[in-house]
Design a protein around this motif. Structure first.
Motif, PDB file in Angstrom:
ATOM      1  N   GLN A 138      -4.702  49.137 -31.741  1.00 19.06           N
ATOM      2  CA  GLN A 138      -4.435  50.263 -32.655  1.00 19.06           C
ATOM      3  C   GLN A 138      -4.356  51.569 -31.846  1.00 19.06           C
ATOM      4  N   TRP A 139      -5.131  52.603 -32.279  1.00 13.64           N
ATOM      5  CA  TRP A 139      -5.089  53.892 -31.574  1.00 13.64           C
ATOM      6  C   TRP A 139      -6.324  54.090 -30.680  1.00 13.64           C
ATOM      7  N   GLY A 140      -6.869  53.032 -30.149  1.00 13.20           N
ATOM      8  CA  GLY A 140      -8.075  53.141 -29.333  1.00 13.20           C
ATOM      9  C   GLY A 140      -9.326  53.079 -30.189  1.00 13.20           C
ATOM     10  N   ASP A 141     -10.453  53.044 -29.535  1.00 17.37           N
ATOM     11  CA  ASP A 141     -11.763  53.014 -30.213  1.00 17.37           C
ATOM     12  C   ASP A 141     -11.929  51.785 -31.102  1.00 17.37           C
ATOM     13  N   GLU A 142     -11.313  50.676 -30.756  1.00 17.92           N
ATOM     14  CA  GLU A 142     -11.384  49.472 -31.601  1.00 17.92           C
ATOM     15  C   GLU A 142     -12.672  48.678 -31.384  1.00 17.92           C
ATOM     16  N   ALA A 162     -11.328  57.588 -21.668  1.00 15.20           N
ATOM     17  CA  ALA A 162     -11.848  56.435 -22.420  1.00 15.20           C
ATOM     18  C   ALA A 162     -13.361  56.546 -22.556  1.00 15.20           C
ATOM     19  N   GLY A 163     -13.880  55.878 -23.541  1.00 14.62           N
ATOM     20  CA  GLY A 163     -15.329  55.829 -23.703  1.00 14.62           C
ATOM     21  C   GLY A 163     -15.704  54.503 -24.326  1.00 14.62           C
ATOM     22  N   HIS A 164     -16.399  53.663 -23.577  1.00 18.66           N
ATOM     23  CA  HIS A 164     -16.816  52.370 -24.105  1.00 18.66           C
ATOM     24  C   HIS A 164     -18.321  52.382 -24.324  1.00 18.66           C
ATOM     25  N   LYS A 204      -0.250  70.838 -31.051  1.00 12.54           N
ATOM     26  CA  LYS A 204      -0.923  70.208 -29.895  1.00 12.54           C
ATOM     27  C   LYS A 204      -1.103  68.709 -30.100  1.00 12.54           C
ATOM     28  N   ILE A 205      -1.274  68.006 -28.976  1.00 13.10           N
ATOM     29  CA  ILE A 205      -1.428  66.551 -29.014  1.00 13.10           C
ATOM     30  C   ILE A 205      -2.854  66.162 -29.372  1.00 13.10           C
ATOM     31  N   GLY A 206      -3.778  67.071 -29.049  1.00 11.32           N
ATOM     32  CA  GLY A 206      -5.189  66.744 -29.291  1.00 11.32           C
ATOM     33  C   GLY A 206      -5.725  65.903 -28.148  1.00 11.32           C
ATOM     34  N   THR A 207      -5.353  66.259 -26.904  1.00 10.44           N
ATOM     35  CA  THR A 207      -5.808  65.482 -25.739  1.00 10.44           C
ATOM     36  C   THR A 207      -7.305  65.641 -25.557  1.00 10.44           C
ATOM     37  N   THR A 208      -7.840  64.819 -24.671  1.00  9.68           N
ATOM     38  CA  THR A 208      -9.275  64.898 -24.375  1.00  9.68           C
ATOM     39  C   THR A 208      -9.566  66.056 -23.416  1.00  9.68           C
ATOM     40  N   GLY A 209      -8.525  66.702 -22.904  1.00 13.62           N
ATOM     41  CA  GLY A 209      -8.715  67.849 -22.020  1.00 13.62           C
ATOM     42  C   GLY A 209      -9.259  67.462 -20.653  1.00 13.62           C
ATOM     43  N   ARG A 210      -9.037  66.219 -20.263  1.00 11.09           N
ATOM     44  CA  ARG A 210      -9.615  65.747 -18.991  1.00 11.09           C
ATOM     45  C   ARG A 210      -8.600  65.747 -17.844  1.00 11.09           C
ATOM     46  N   ALA A 234      -8.042  50.339 -21.808  1.00 10.93           N
ATOM     47  CA  ALA A 234      -8.613  51.514 -22.464  1.00 10.93           C
ATOM     48  C   ALA A 234      -7.560  52.044 -23.438  1.00 10.93           C
ATOM     49  N   GLN A 235      -7.970  52.900 -24.374  1.00  7.66           N
ATOM     50  CA  GLN A 235      -7.081  53.393 -25.452  1.00  7.66           C
ATOM     51  C   GLN A 235      -6.477  52.201 -26.228  1.00  7.66           C
ATOM     52  N   GLY A 236      -5.335  52.407 -26.851  1.00  8.13           N
ATOM     53  CA  GLY A 236      -4.748  51.336 -27.664  1.00  8.13           C
ATOM     54  C   GLY A 236      -3.232  51.418 -27.651  1.00  8.13           C
ATOM     55  N   TYR A 263       2.621  61.854 -29.359  1.00 12.48           N
ATOM     56  CA  TYR A 263       1.180  61.871 -29.635  1.00 12.48           C
ATOM     57  C   TYR A 263       0.530  60.620 -29.050  1.00 12.48           C
ATOM     58  N   VAL A 264       0.551  60.548 -27.742  1.00 11.75           N
ATOM     59  CA  VAL A 264       0.101  59.367 -27.015  1.00 11.75           C
ATOM     60  C   VAL A 264      -0.661  59.842 -25.775  1.00 11.75           C
ATOM     61  N   THR A 265      -1.237  58.901 -25.056  1.00  9.72           N
ATOM     62  CA  THR A 265      -1.768  59.224 -23.741  1.00  9.72           C
ATOM     63  C   THR A 265      -0.644  58.988 -22.735  1.00  9.72           C
ATOM     64  N   SER A 266      -0.894  59.177 -21.449  1.00 14.27           N
ATOM     65  CA  SER A 266       0.224  59.159 -20.502  1.00 14.27           C
ATOM     66  C   SER A 266       0.328  57.879 -19.686  1.00 14.27           C
ATOM     67  N   VAL A 302      -8.001  59.330 -33.160  1.00 12.97           N
ATOM     68  CA  VAL A 302      -8.488  60.662 -32.779  1.00 12.97           C
ATOM     69  C   VAL A 302      -7.282  61.461 -32.319  1.00 12.97           C
ATOM     70  N   GLY A 303      -7.301  62.761 -32.559  1.00 14.23           N
ATOM     71  CA  GLY A 303      -6.183  63.587 -32.109  1.00 14.23           C
ATOM     72  C   GLY A 303      -5.079  63.627 -33.160  1.00 14.23           C
ATOM     73  N   SER A 304      -3.997  64.352 -32.821  1.00  9.79           N
ATOM     74  CA  SER A 304      -2.919  64.565 -33.797  1.00  9.79           C
ATOM     75  C   SER A 304      -1.960  63.382 -33.826  1.00  9.79           C
ATOM     76  N   GLY A 305      -1.003  63.447 -34.752  1.00  9.68           N
ATOM     77  CA  GLY A 305       0.063  62.447 -34.803  1.00  9.68           C
ATOM     78  C   GLY A 305       0.031  61.617 -36.069  1.00  9.68           C
ATOM     79  N   GLY A 342     -16.841  63.346 -28.662  1.00 11.42           N
ATOM     80  CA  GLY A 342     -17.654  63.665 -29.832  1.00 11.42           C
ATOM     81  C   GLY A 342     -16.830  64.136 -31.026  1.00 11.42           C
ATOM     82  N   ARG A 343     -15.502  63.973 -30.940  1.00 11.33           N
ATOM     83  CA  ARG A 343     -14.645  64.426 -32.061  1.00 11.33           C
ATOM     84  C   ARG A 343     -14.669  63.411 -33.204  1.00 11.33           C
ATOM     85  N   PRO A 344     -14.621  63.890 -34.470  1.00 16.96           N
ATOM     86  CA  PRO A 344     -14.573  62.934 -35.585  1.00 16.96           C
ATOM     87  C   PRO A 344     -13.262  62.163 -35.567  1.00 16.96           C
TER      88      PRO A 344
HETATM   89  P1  IMP Z   1      -5.229  62.259 -23.255  1.00 17.64           P
HETATM   90  O1  IMP Z   1      -5.364  60.820 -22.913  1.00 17.64           O
HETATM   91  O2  IMP Z   1      -6.486  63.046 -22.967  1.00 17.64           O
HETATM   92  O3  IMP Z   1      -4.021  62.901 -22.649  1.00 17.64           O
HETATM   93  O4  IMP Z   1      -5.033  62.359 -24.847  1.00 17.64           O
HETATM   94  C1  IMP Z   1      -3.831  61.955 -25.482  1.00 17.64           C
HETATM   95  C2  IMP Z   1      -4.127  61.302 -26.838  1.00 17.64           C
HETATM   96  O5  IMP Z   1      -4.838  60.081 -26.631  1.00 17.64           O
HETATM   97  C3  IMP Z   1      -5.013  62.136 -27.762  1.00 17.64           C
HETATM   98  O6  IMP Z   1      -4.609  61.900 -29.098  1.00 17.64           O
HETATM   99  C4  IMP Z   1      -6.390  61.563 -27.550  1.00 17.64           C
HETATM  100  O7  IMP Z   1      -7.238  61.763 -28.667  1.00 17.64           O
HETATM  101  C5  IMP Z   1      -6.047  60.084 -27.377  1.00 17.64           C
HETATM  102  N1  IMP Z   1      -7.052  59.336 -26.590  1.00 17.64           N
HETATM  103  C6  IMP Z   1      -7.222  59.343 -25.262  1.00 17.64           C
HETATM  104  N2  IMP Z   1      -8.214  58.513 -24.909  1.00 17.64           N
HETATM  105  C7  IMP Z   1      -8.675  57.958 -26.037  1.00 17.64           C
HETATM  106  C8  IMP Z   1      -9.670  56.962 -26.314  1.00 17.64           C
HETATM  107  O8  IMP Z   1     -10.351  56.422 -25.427  1.00 17.64           O
HETATM  108  N3  IMP Z   1      -9.827  56.625 -27.631  1.00 17.64           N
HETATM  109  C9  IMP Z   1      -9.061  57.161 -28.608  1.00 17.64           C
HETATM  110  N4  IMP Z   1      -8.126  58.077 -28.408  1.00 17.64           N
HETATM  111  C10 IMP Z   1      -7.918  58.463 -27.122  1.00 17.64           C
END
Ligand code: IMP
Length: 432
Positions: A10-14, A39-41, A125-131, A223-225, A237-240, A273-276, A302-304
């Motif tokens: 899905q969109w990660g966090d599964e 990512a956060g496991h 904005k994409i709503g990235t994790t800012g990392r 990681a992610q989905g 609205y994706v990661t890279s 999490v994030g936009s899209g 820590g985002r909802p």
């Molecule tokens: P980025 O990976 O920080 O560039 O974020 C891009 C998009 O991926 C944003 O919508 C983030 O919320 C989402 N994202 C990145 N890593 C995770 C994750 O581990 N779980 C869920 N969403 C993620």
């Protein structure tokens, strides 16, 4: 022995962390192949909670752990995590932890660019994790990135850093009106960290080949989905990174013929999490139920998390894009007590029924989900360890998801602890 990819459908966090931990027992080595510390496991082992961002979860079980070339590495975050693990009594050195010399480094200017870009985009904005994940992958593809191996050749490192700073400082100052960086401040920090990481830097592709030659089983930890995949997700609205199963091969240096089984992890509902776009999103009391009972808060930021019903269109897309062999269905217990449960079986747009995901996510945004309704169950499913012991309505729900996605739910998770699991088919016993 089988080699298994575990990835998000899905969109990660599964809930991949728990499933990886569960199957790690049967693996000799665990590999991260894409993404970074975005990512956060979260794992609960013997009642103790571990949150990992970069180091493969197998570290907790003393397995060989690898960070493959497809990962983008923030050395500060990695060293902090190594220290945290040491504080929790987890040995890093003993586990044979190795990092590919080819991994690209996240630099301080990547983080600054990530944040400055999001700020400039404002509402869009994409709503990235800012990392700094996106800007680091951009530099990789632009062939100007700095790899871990560069840190061990001071001249090469300084020259590359200089070239990158000239380019990125110009953009930061003139386009984003953001802070710039000096070579000295970055160089000295990174060279210090290079010393700390030196014992772990290696040729991961070759180490994996050797392990497979010796008949060892490898677990590839995604990681992610899928829906966050740079090609197959809800772009932009994706990661890279390449989140899909194919990314496990390019991101670790292992050919696709070595993969025996792809496990797609999915929640029994959906979050993002994030936009899209998110067609089945719920903003009502049921959405609140999923958020509260499912503790839907991001492990990394820590985002909802936004919550909604299970989307079979998304899952069919994930099955196709990853060649999923079987599903691990997590957080079934979060649905306990709901009177009725909805499943999105298709989308509708301008009166036309769509069984597959539209390639253009802006169309997905205006698609109406077509729901099928099933009766819920009042009995708690938390901790149930046998399929037969689940309430009949829960079993019907699972079977319906299987028939809508076309793949079996081989693993069912009924709580955060590894024992709260129903293993119906073992991915490591699967032969093609
Ligand atoms: P980025 O990976 O920080 O560039 O974020 C891009 C998009 O991926 C944003 O919508 C983030 O919320 C989402 N994202 C990145 N890593 C995770 C994750 O581990 N779980 C869920 N969403 C993620």
């Amino acid at each position: 022995m089988a080699n298994v990819i575990i990835m998000g459908a899905q969109w990660g966090d599964e809930g991949k962390g728990k499933i990886v931990d569960l199957l790690t027992e049967q693996a000799d080595a665990v590999v991260r192949f894409q993404g970074g510390h975005n990512a956060g496991h979260t794992l609960v082992v013997d009642g103790k909670k571990y949150v990992l961002h970069l180091i493969p979860s197998g570290i907790i079980r003393g397995k060989k752990c690898f960070i493959g070339n497809g990962v983008v590495l923030d050395p500060t975050a990695l060293i902090d995590e190594m220290q945290e693990m040491a504080n929790l009594g987890v040995s890093i050195t003993g586990a044979g932890f190795k990092i590919s010399a080819l991994t690209h480094l996240i630099m301080p200017y990547h983080r600054e660019l990530d944040i400055a870009r999001e700020k400039r985009k404002g509402k869009g904005k994409i709503g990235t994790t800012g990392r700094g994940i996106g800007p680091t992958y951009e530099d990789k593809m632009a062939r100007r990135g700095i790899r871990l191996s560069d840190l061990y050749n001071r001249q090469v490192f300084e020259a590359k850093l200089q070239e990158n700073l000239a380019y990125h400082n110009f953009m930061l100052e003139n386009f984003y009106n953001a802070a710039t960086f000096t070579l000295e401040s970055i160089r000295d920090d990174y060279l210090r960290m290079a010393d700390t990481l030196a014992p772990f830097v290696d040729d991961v592709g070759t180490l994996l080949a050797d392990a497979m030659d010796a008949g060892q089983a490898i677990l590839f930890e995604g990681a992610q989905g899928t829906m966050l995949d740079v090609d197959h997700g809800t772009y932009p609205y994706v990661t890279s990174s390449s989140v899909v199963a194919g990314g496990a091969c390019s991101g670790s240096g292992v050919g696709p013929t070595h993969i025996d089984y792809v496990l797609g992890v999915t929640k029994a509902y959906t979050t993002r999490v994030g936009s899209g776009p998110f067609p089945t999103e719920l903003t009502d009391a049921i959405g609140k139920h999923l958020y509260t009972v499912g503790h839907e808060v991001g492990a990394s930021t820590g985002r909802p998390r936004r919550c909604g019903w299970f989307d079979a269109v998304v899952l069919r897309h994930a099955v196709r894009a990853n060649g999923i062999t079987g599903l691990a269905l997590t957080k079934l217990d979060v649905l306990d007590g709901l009177k009725t449960i909805k499943i999105c079986v298709a989308y509708q747009r301008n009166g036309r029924r769509m069984e597959t995901m539209p390639a253009d996510p802006s169309i997905m945004d205006v698609c109406e989900p077509i729901f099928e309704e099933m009766p819920g169950w009042s009995e708690p499913t938390v901790g149930i360890e046998r399929f037969e012991d689940l309430p009949q309505n829960a079993r019907d729900y699972i079977q319906r998801l299987e028939s809508l996605t076309g793949v079996p739910a081989d693993i069912l998770s009924t709580g955060p602890d590894r024992v709260q699991t129903i293993l119906r088919r073992n991915p490591f016993s699967h032969t093609r």
